[in-house]
Scaffold this motif. Structure first.
Motif, PDB file in Angstrom:
ATOM      1  N   PHE A   1       0.840  -1.208   0.000  1.00  0.00           N
ATOM      2  CA  PHE A   1       0.000   0.000   0.000  1.00  0.00           C
ATOM      3  C   PHE A   1       0.863   1.242   0.000  1.00  0.00           C
ATOM      4  CE2 PHE A   1       0.399  -1.306   4.483  1.00  0.00           C
ATOM      5  CZ  PHE A   1       0.753  -0.127   5.138  1.00  0.00           C
ATOM      6  N   ASN A   2       0.250   2.350  -0.418  1.00  0.00           N
ATOM      7  CA  ASN A   2       0.896   3.657  -0.440  1.00  0.00           C
ATOM      8  C   ASN A   2       0.026   4.661   0.304  1.00  0.00           C
ATOM      9  OD1 ASN A   2       3.328   3.410  -2.376  1.00  0.00           O
ATOM     10  ND2 ASN A   2       1.662   2.410  -3.496  1.00  0.00           N
ATOM     11  N   ILE A   3       0.667   5.628   0.943  1.00  0.00           N
ATOM     12  CA  ILE A   3      -0.038   6.658   1.701  1.00  0.00           C
ATOM     13  C   ILE A   3       0.321   8.019   1.117  1.00  0.00           C
ATOM     14  CG2 ILE A   3      -0.474   7.634   3.987  1.00  0.00           C
ATOM     15  CD1 ILE A   3       0.636   5.029   5.194  1.00  0.00           C
ATOM     16  N   TYR A   4      -0.710   8.802   0.798  1.00  0.00           N
ATOM     17  CA  TYR A   4      -0.523  10.138   0.233  1.00  0.00           C
ATOM     18  C   TYR A   4      -1.061  11.197   1.191  1.00  0.00           C
ATOM     19  CZ  TYR A   4       0.381   7.950  -4.313  1.00  0.00           C
ATOM     20  OH  TYR A   4       0.913   7.196  -5.343  1.00  0.00           O
ATOM     21  N   ASP A   5      -0.336  12.278   1.300  1.00  0.00           N
ATOM     22  CA  ASP A   5      -0.832  13.475   1.982  1.00  0.00           C
ATOM     23  C   ASP A   5      -1.673  14.242   0.967  1.00  0.00           C
ATOM     24  OD1 ASP A   5      -1.192  16.070   2.988  1.00  0.00           O
ATOM     25  OD2 ASP A   5       0.741  16.100   4.007  1.00  0.00           O
ATOM     26  N   VAL A   6      -2.984  14.345   1.243  1.00  0.00           N
ATOM     27  CA  VAL A   6      -3.890  15.026   0.293  1.00  0.00           C
ATOM     28  C   VAL A   6      -4.439  16.313   0.894  1.00  0.00           C
ATOM     29  CG1 VAL A   6      -4.503  12.934  -0.959  1.00  0.00           C
ATOM     30  CG2 VAL A   6      -5.842  13.582   1.059  1.00  0.00           C
ATOM     31  N   SER A   7      -3.698  16.900   1.831  1.00  0.00           N
ATOM     32  CA  SER A   7      -4.152  18.152   2.434  1.00  0.00           C
ATOM     33  C   SER A   7      -4.274  19.253   1.385  1.00  0.00           C
ATOM     34  CB  SER A   7      -3.204  18.587   3.556  1.00  0.00           C
ATOM     35  OG  SER A   7      -1.864  18.638   3.109  1.00  0.00           O
ATOM     36  N   THR A   8      -3.475  19.159   0.329  1.00  0.00           N
ATOM     37  CA  THR A   8      -3.639  20.004  -0.852  1.00  0.00           C
ATOM     38  C   THR A   8      -4.002  19.081  -2.001  1.00  0.00           C
ATOM     39  OG1 THR A   8      -1.967  21.561  -0.035  1.00  0.00           O
ATOM     40  CG2 THR A   8      -2.550  21.708  -2.367  1.00  0.00           C
ATOM     41  N   PRO A   9      -5.278  18.918  -2.300  1.00  0.00           N
ATOM     42  CA  PRO A   9      -5.681  17.910  -3.294  1.00  0.00           C
ATOM     43  C   PRO A   9      -5.051  18.103  -4.674  1.00  0.00           C
ATOM     44  CG  PRO A   9      -7.567  18.592  -2.002  1.00  0.00           C
ATOM     45  CD  PRO A   9      -6.456  19.531  -1.647  1.00  0.00           C
ATOM     46  N   SER A  10      -4.716  19.333  -5.019  1.00  0.00           N
ATOM     47  CA  SER A  10      -4.079  19.567  -6.308  1.00  0.00           C
ATOM     48  C   SER A  10      -2.617  19.136  -6.325  1.00  0.00           C
ATOM     49  CB  SER A  10      -4.178  21.045  -6.687  1.00  0.00           C
ATOM     50  OG  SER A  10      -3.532  21.853  -5.705  1.00  0.00           O
ATOM     51  N   ASN A  11      -2.109  18.749  -5.163  1.00  0.00           N
ATOM     52  CA  ASN A  11      -0.705  18.322  -5.082  1.00  0.00           C
ATOM     53  C   ASN A  11      -0.547  17.197  -4.064  1.00  0.00           C
ATOM     54  OD1 ASN A  11       2.114  18.293  -5.461  1.00  0.00           O
ATOM     55  ND2 ASN A  11       2.433  19.753  -3.793  1.00  0.00           N
ATOM     56  N   PRO A  12      -1.100  16.004  -4.345  1.00  0.00           N
ATOM     57  CA  PRO A  12      -0.914  14.875  -3.416  1.00  0.00           C
ATOM     58  C   PRO A  12       0.573  14.526  -3.302  1.00  0.00           C
ATOM     59  CG  PRO A  12      -2.603  14.398  -5.067  1.00  0.00           C
ATOM     60  CD  PRO A  12      -1.898  15.630  -5.515  1.00  0.00           C
ATOM     61  N   VAL A  13       0.999  14.263  -2.079  1.00  0.00           N
ATOM     62  CA  VAL A  13       2.408  13.968  -1.833  1.00  0.00           C
ATOM     63  C   VAL A  13       2.538  12.553  -1.296  1.00  0.00           C
ATOM     64  CG1 VAL A  13       4.468  14.598  -0.512  1.00  0.00           C
ATOM     65  CG2 VAL A  13       2.927  16.387  -1.368  1.00  0.00           C
ATOM     66  N   LEU A  14       3.292  11.722  -1.990  1.00  0.00           N
ATOM     67  CA  LEU A  14       3.543  10.363  -1.511  1.00  0.00           C
ATOM     68  C   LEU A  14       4.346  10.434  -0.227  1.00  0.00           C
ATOM     69  CD1 LEU A  14       3.367   7.277  -1.997  1.00  0.00           C
ATOM     70  CD2 LEU A  14       5.525   7.469  -3.259  1.00  0.00           C
ATOM     71  N   THR A  15       3.767   9.879   0.831  1.00  0.00           N
ATOM     72  CA  THR A  15       4.392   9.953   2.154  1.00  0.00           C
ATOM     73  C   THR A  15       5.091   8.653   2.526  1.00  0.00           C
ATOM     74  OG1 THR A  15       2.698  11.521   2.882  1.00  0.00           O
ATOM     75  CG2 THR A  15       3.937  10.390   4.606  1.00  0.00           C
ATOM     76  N   THR A  16       4.433   7.533   2.255  1.00  0.00           N
ATOM     77  CA  THR A  16       4.938   6.236   2.700  1.00  0.00           C
ATOM     78  C   THR A  16       4.538   5.155   1.712  1.00  0.00           C
ATOM     79  OG1 THR A  16       4.550   6.950   4.981  1.00  0.00           O
ATOM     80  CG2 THR A  16       4.986   4.614   4.644  1.00  0.00           C
ATOM     81  N   SER A  17       5.450   4.223   1.453  1.00  0.00           N
ATOM     82  CA  SER A  17       5.159   3.027   0.660  1.00  0.00           C
ATOM     83  C   SER A  17       5.538   1.802   1.476  1.00  0.00           C
ATOM     84  CB  SER A  17       5.952   3.024  -0.653  1.00  0.00           C
ATOM     85  OG  SER A  17       5.554   4.083  -1.496  1.00  0.00           O
TER      86      SER A  17
END
Length: 574
Positions: free
Chosen positions: A76-92
């Motif tokens: 699984f992968n975890i994205y920071d979507v606090s800014t939906p126009s710029n999701p940031v991959l946080t953890t894989s």
């Protein structure tokens, strides 16, 4: 059961028809949904030489706080979507085993594991042989309190693995969360896991015709264990545990082809729980079920329905009032082209039911209203409600059919109001791809794309959806969201809510023009007065204009109530 389709297939003028193919560069078409951002799958989660390789397929989504958790058959992968126009991959996290469906509760992340390659230690070397002490098939539990370092804290083995799972909470049991495990695959040997038996329905201990319920102490997840194995398909008169559909209703599918999958009810594919109303809806291969979950550890079947058009009851979604259920039919198992011009709108579609006196009553079908090619796997799949007040709206994934958003407020006449689609992955062959899930979360729609990655969308106003309705939906925020653990939505008294109901009242054409003008003028003026010394005047404005409405008309009565609720909220505001 009526067989009249709710929507006709769109013609070639639809912008989705004939989109150019490509893995990461396919053409796109959209209406009412704007693609804000796309993120390709990270390294280790795809095979460039085979983009449709199911061992690396993205699967279901879950959300908590500012994070989106994207399941994959290899982890699984975890994205920071606090800014939906710029999701940031946080953890894989690499942890193979399919299916990779995820749910989150507090600091706990739950993951479905079905395939025989799954290992207890998340190893990538697989687990060979018929019996292997290192094999894992069931539900993994991770502690994600440190989002950058998830730690597996429990792994509950089941006989058929976990194809999907459902979180269930009880109003009187805050210390525990329950996990309903839906296993659809082969039954493992009793030599590998004690108690597993691939035997006939005459054996009370058979691992077929049941689900498993795991009880998870939230403060001590390492103690998670199976506490019951409900037989939801039992015939109440004879006691036979295979009491529902044991053969297809007809020798062949209505299309004339062989059944695929076969609608035989030995298991549930997915269950959606709505704890607030004490009900769940089970999509169980050959049947759709309505289930009492007031005692989470011991669910009871209330009703069961069949459909001669359904190949495989796949998933379910309630409307917010709990008066309707949408069931999906995954005809073709998700890997076949089932939205072709020759495929009827009642095949591989949604079936919409009203709940009347505790029973399910069929109302209509809804299917993606544009034909797809032979190179695109397409059928009804996972979606969620879009919390527009006063309306029943769902956004839904259709694999390579893209994302479709539709209104089913009138359950007999659903209609599409927005969409997003890409062309096929390949022009010459069908490669597995498309959207597995499309869910609304805190103001935006997010999609898990099987072969391509992760997408974020915003809603756009149109003739079908007013900006005020979009704004009112965005006032609904969740601390977490799992689509199979459906929350009740409530809307705070607000100016966006009033304007949404105003837009809906206008849409009915029942409001006199001078009344409509006064409502708009008084609401705008009240908002300007809200935070200044004229707050009392704002309250008075709202109450005054509410009296101009004709409350014998449903939409105007709703608007009047919203105006008075907002006035009450403002009058109590410090």
């Amino acid at each position: 059961m009526g067989l009249v389709p709710a929507t006709a297939m769109a013609d070639d003028a639809d912008p989705r028809a004939g989109l150019g193919a490509g893995w990461l560069d396919a053409q796109q078409a959209s209406q009412g949904l704007e693609l804000l951002a796309h993120r390709d799958k990270p390294e280790g989660f795809y095979q460039a030489s085979s983009p449709g390789n199911s061992s690396f397929a993205n699967s279901d989504l879950a959300f908590s706080g500012k994070y989106a958790f994207v399941g994959n058959f290899t982890g699984f992968n975890i994205y920071d979507v606090s800014t939906p126009s710029n999701p940031v991959l946080t953890t894989s996290v690499v942890c193979p085993g399919g299916q990779g469906d995820l749910s989150v509760y507090g600091n706990l992340l739950f993951m479905s594991v079905e395939e025989t390659r799954g290992r207890i230690d998340c190893g990538t070397q697989g687990a060979s042989g018929t019996v292997n002490p290192d094999r894992f098939r069931g539900v993994r539990i991770f502690d994600v309190s440190d989002i950058s370092r998830p730690v597996q804290v429990a792994a509950v083995q089941t006989c058929r693995g976990s194809h999907t799972h459902t979180l269930v909470t009880g109003k009187n049991d805050p210390d525990n969360v329950y996990v309903y495990v839906q296993g659809t695959s082969s039954i493992r040997s009793g030599s590998e896991l004690a108690g597993c038996a691939n035997t006939a329905a005459t054996d009370p201990n058979t691992a077929q015709w049941r689900i498993e319920v795991i009880k998870v102490p939230v403060a001590a997840p390492q103690n998670a264990a199976i506490v019951s194995t409900p037989r939801l398909f039992t015939d109440p008169e004879t006691g036979a545990i295979n009491g529902l559909q044991n053969t297809p209703q007809t020798p062949r599918h209505p299309s004339g082809s062989a059944w695929s999958p076969s609608p035989v009810t030995t298991h549930c594919h997915d269950i959606t729980a709505y704890p607030e109303i004490g009900l769940a809806a089970g999509a169980c291969a050959g049947n759709g079920l309505l289930i009492d979950i007031s005692d989470p550890a011991n669910p009871k079947r209330l009703d069961a329905v069949t459909d001669p058009n359904f190949a495989y009851w796949h998933s379910a979604t309630f409307n917010n009032d709990g008066t309707k259920v949408i069931f999906t039919d995954e005809w073709g198992g998700g890997s076949a082209a089932r939205c072709r011009v020759t495929d009827e709108p009642s095949w591989g579609a949604n079936a919409i039911f009203d709940i009347v006196d505790g029973k399910l009553q069929f109302r209509s079908y809804y299917k993606l209203p544009v034909a797809q090619t032979n190179q695109e796997n397409c059928v009804a799949h996972n979606g969620s409600l879009v919390p527009v007040p006063g309306r029943d709206i769902m956004v839904q994934a259709w694999y390579q059919g893209g994302v479709s958003m539709f209104d089913f407020t009138d359950s007999a006449n659903p209609r599409e109001i927005a969409y997003f689609d890409r062309g096929p992955i390949s022009t010459s062959s069908l490669l597995l791809g498309g959207f597995w899930s499309a869910y609304y979360y805190n103001g935006h729609v997010f999609g898990s794309e099987i072969a391509r990655g992760f997408d974020a969308f915003k809603l756009l106003p149109s003739e079908h959806l007013d900006q005020a309705e979009i704004d009112a939906a965005a006032t609904v925020t969740y601390d977490r969201f799992n689509s199979q653990h459906q929350p009740r939505v409530t809307w705070p008294a607000s100016f966006p809510l009033v304007r949404a109901y105003y837009a809906q009242a206008l849409r009915t054409g029942t409001m006199q023009q001078d009344t409509a003008d006064n409502v708009r003028k008084f609401v705008d003026r009240a908002e300007r007065f809200t935070d200044g010394p004229q707050k009392n005047a704002a309250v008075a404005q709202l109450r005054a204009v509410s009296h101009q409405l004709d409350t014998s008309v449903g939409a105007q009565a709703t608007l009047s109530e919203a105006l008075n609720d907002l006035a009450d909220a403002l009058s109590h505001k410090a």
